[in-house]
Design a protein around this motif. Structure first.
Motif, PDB file in Angstrom:
ATOM      1  N   UNK A 185     -50.290  -5.788 -34.337  1.00 35.84           N
ATOM      2  CA  UNK A 185     -51.469  -4.985 -34.016  1.00 35.84           C
ATOM      3  C   UNK A 185     -51.538  -3.735 -34.886  1.00 35.84           C
ATOM      4  N   UNK A 186     -50.401  -3.057 -35.056  1.00 42.10           N
ATOM      5  CA  UNK A 186     -50.375  -1.879 -35.921  1.00 42.10           C
ATOM      6  C   UNK A 186     -50.634  -2.263 -37.370  1.00 42.10           C
ATOM      7  N   UNK A 187     -50.014  -3.347 -37.801  1.00 41.28           N
ATOM      8  CA  UNK A 187     -50.177  -3.777 -39.188  1.00 41.28           C
ATOM      9  C   UNK A 187     -51.601  -4.155 -39.509  1.00 41.28           C
ATOM     10  N   UNK A 290     -48.208   4.384 -32.604  1.00 39.27           N
ATOM     11  CA  UNK A 290     -47.199   3.942 -33.563  1.00 39.27           C
ATOM     12  C   UNK A 290     -45.784   4.195 -33.036  1.00 39.27           C
ATOM     13  N   UNK A 291     -45.568   5.374 -32.446  1.00 38.63           N
ATOM     14  CA  UNK A 291     -44.215   5.725 -32.009  1.00 38.63           C
ATOM     15  C   UNK A 291     -43.767   4.871 -30.825  1.00 38.63           C
ATOM     16  N   UNK A 292     -44.718   4.272 -30.105  1.00 33.62           N
ATOM     17  CA  UNK A 292     -44.346   3.371 -29.017  1.00 33.62           C
ATOM     18  C   UNK A 292     -43.730   2.081 -29.553  1.00 33.62           C
ATOM     19  N   UNK A 293     -44.072   1.743 -30.767  1.00 32.02           N
ATOM     20  CA  UNK A 293     -43.522   0.528 -31.392  1.00 32.02           C
ATOM     21  C   UNK A 293     -42.342   0.855 -32.297  1.00 32.02           C
ATOM     22  N   UNK A 305     -43.415  -2.296 -42.956  1.00 32.43           N
ATOM     23  CA  UNK A 305     -42.903  -3.332 -42.058  1.00 32.43           C
ATOM     24  C   UNK A 305     -44.013  -3.850 -41.158  1.00 32.43           C
ATOM     25  N   UNK A 306     -44.842  -2.946 -40.643  1.00 30.66           N
ATOM     26  CA  UNK A 306     -45.943  -3.357 -39.769  1.00 30.66           C
ATOM     27  C   UNK A 306     -46.974  -4.184 -40.531  1.00 30.66           C
ATOM     28  N   UNK A 307     -47.316  -3.766 -41.749  1.00 31.13           N
ATOM     29  CA  UNK A 307     -48.272  -4.526 -42.553  1.00 31.13           C
ATOM     30  C   UNK A 307     -47.731  -5.923 -42.842  1.00 31.13           C
TER      31      UNK A 307
END
Length: 478
Positions: A185-187, A290-293, A305-307
């Motif tokens: 989701x972030x990526x 972001x910091x939650x992940x 890494x997220x992308x």
């Protein structure tokens, strides 16, 4: 009569030298490869013995120690010619390393070896005339083909493939790759976020649009301030299946690739990851998500890494995959014929695996001078893999592109020099395979390639209010 006698003596001498050389080479290589190495399986030992007996490494290895007679005048020139030609088509070093240490042999190496064995093409006749003991027996051929099938089944078979296609050089896409949905989701947001560029004008999706086959359909992409990139943008779809990233392989992983464009002065031109992190931290909603992940917060490694995690979801199954999984109605008769041609003409010797490419580096123009015919001045990008390895033997070698969705990703090749798929097929046959295709064959091959156009379904994920929505999916072509 005297000339005939002298010629016969010369041939006998050459044959004697050849036999002596093969024996010398075999004994030397066996001794070197056995030292401090674990005992190989019986099957592996047989494969190594076949390759050694036929002196395959003479011409197809950069590290082969040639026999003493190879330095003689005349023979030296012939040997060098064969070595140059042999390494242009097939380098055996990686395959030999795999045989030595038990690692997976490359899919392209297996496909090339299979083609050589099936066509009884190696060693070439001129080599056999001098090295009388070489040449594959029927037993050798069957041993090699059986080993290739075992290696494919061990390392590369896609779960769910029909039994009839387990030993194919290409495989269906996997249903999915393991991912962390939160990172995905972030990526997905970051992939579409222009804040990765210095002037907030470009995102990853600017050059890799998910609505146009994962590319921008430009000869060369535009960076910030209208700067022109050096190569044609490769598709991001199915890139997770490539063995390396970028045309020259300068990134070993998806994460490494994702870290390149943001800091490239011609592409997104951000000065540093600190600059990018500062932009994103200014958005409290995104930073908190972001910091939650990633508990250690925003950073270059975490962003890439997220992308990369998102890009693992960019798989595009097509009708061809359904056919490989057993749906015999998924392809037309012409498309099936095109796939058979794809294998028989040699395309599947390099365009292998689930992505139909991306598994090896090959010389652009190995069967003809592509760059001379192109007529444009050479660029630094034309050096290809050599820009990374700094090895002159890698000059004009490029990562083989995957062919999925190829009907959507024009223009073609690293230089974007061809805009028509049919013309790309003709040029590849000419400059890579050394053959001229009939129009009927071009029709069939093109029909098959169009069957590789797949369907992408974006993952369901919540978006932050400040991040743009992803591009819509594209659908498989009828």
């Amino acid at each position: 009569m005297k000339k005939i006698f002298v010629g016969a003596v010369a041939l006998l001498a050459a044959g004697y030298l050849g036999l002596s050389g093969i024996a010398w080479y075999h004994d030397t290589l066996h001794a070197e490869s056995s030292a401090a190495q674990p005992v190989a399986s019986a099957e592996t030992a047989q494969i190594r013995d076949i390759l050694n007996r036929n002196a395959c490494y003479y011409c197809h290895s950069a590290t082969a120690a040639l026999p003493p007679y190879a330095s003689l005048p005349g023979i030296r020139q012939l040997s060098q010619y064969d070595i140059d030609k042999g390494q242009r088509y097939f380098r055996l070093d990686a395959l030999f390393n795999a045989l030595r240490d038990g690692s997976p042999p490359g899919q392209a190496d297996l496909a090339k070896l299979e083609r050589v064995v099936t066509n009884d093409a190696m060693p070439p006749m001129r080599f056999r005339l001098v090295h009388w003991s070489t040449g594959l027996s029927q037993h050798d051929q069957q041993t090699l083909l059986t080993w290739i099938a075992h290696q494919r089944k061990r390392w590369y078979v896609t779960p769910g493939v029909a039994a009839a296609f387990e030993n194919e050089p290409v495989q269906p896409l996997p249903q999915a790759l393991p991912t962390d949905p939160r990172k995905v989701a972030l990526g997905m947001q970051l992939f579409h976020d222009p804040r990765l560029s210095v002037d907030n004008s470009l995102s990853c999706a600017s050059c890799h649009s998910l609505s146009t086959g994962g590319v921008d359909n430009r000869k060369r992409s535009l960076g910030v301030r209208g700067q022109l990139g050096g190569v044609n943008a490769p598709t991001v779809f199915n890139a997770a299946l490539n063995h390396m990233q970028f045309w020259d392989g300068r990134a070993a992983t998806l994460q490494g690739q994702a870290g390149g464009p943001p800091l490239n002065p011609v592409e997104m031109a951000s000065a540093s990851w600190q600059q990018i992190v500062g932009e994103l931290n200014a958005d409290p909603s995104f930073a908190n998500a972001f910091v939650k992940v990633y508990p250690d917060g925003l950073s270059g490694p975490n962003i890439t890494d997220a992308i990369a995690e998102f890009e693992k979801t960019l798989l595009t199954p097509s009708r061809f995959d359904a056919w490989l999984r057993g749906n015999t109605e998924a392809l037309s008769r012409e498309e099936v014929h095109g796939y058979q041609l794809f294998k028989s003409t040699g395309c599947a010797s390099c365009h292998v695996g689930a992505n139909l490419g991306g598994q090896s580096f090959e010389r652009m123009g190995r069967a003809g001078d592509y760059f001379a015919a192109r007529g444009e001045a050479l660029t630094e990008a034309d050096n290809g893999r050599a820009n990374v390895t700094h090895d002159p033997r890698d000059r004009q070698w490029f990562k083989v592109p995957g062919l999925r969705n190829v009907a959507l990703t024009a223009p073609y090749f690293h230089d974007g020099s061809v805009t028509d798929l049919r013309e790309a097929v003709r040029k590849m046959a000419q400059y890579q395979l050394g053959t001229t295709l009939s129009e009927a064959d071009v029709d069939a091959l093109t029909a098959f390639l169009k069957s590789l156009t797949g369907t992408y379904v974006p993952p369901s994920a919540p978006m932050s209010a400040s991040a743009p929505a992803p591009s819509p999916a594209f659908a498989a072509q009828p």
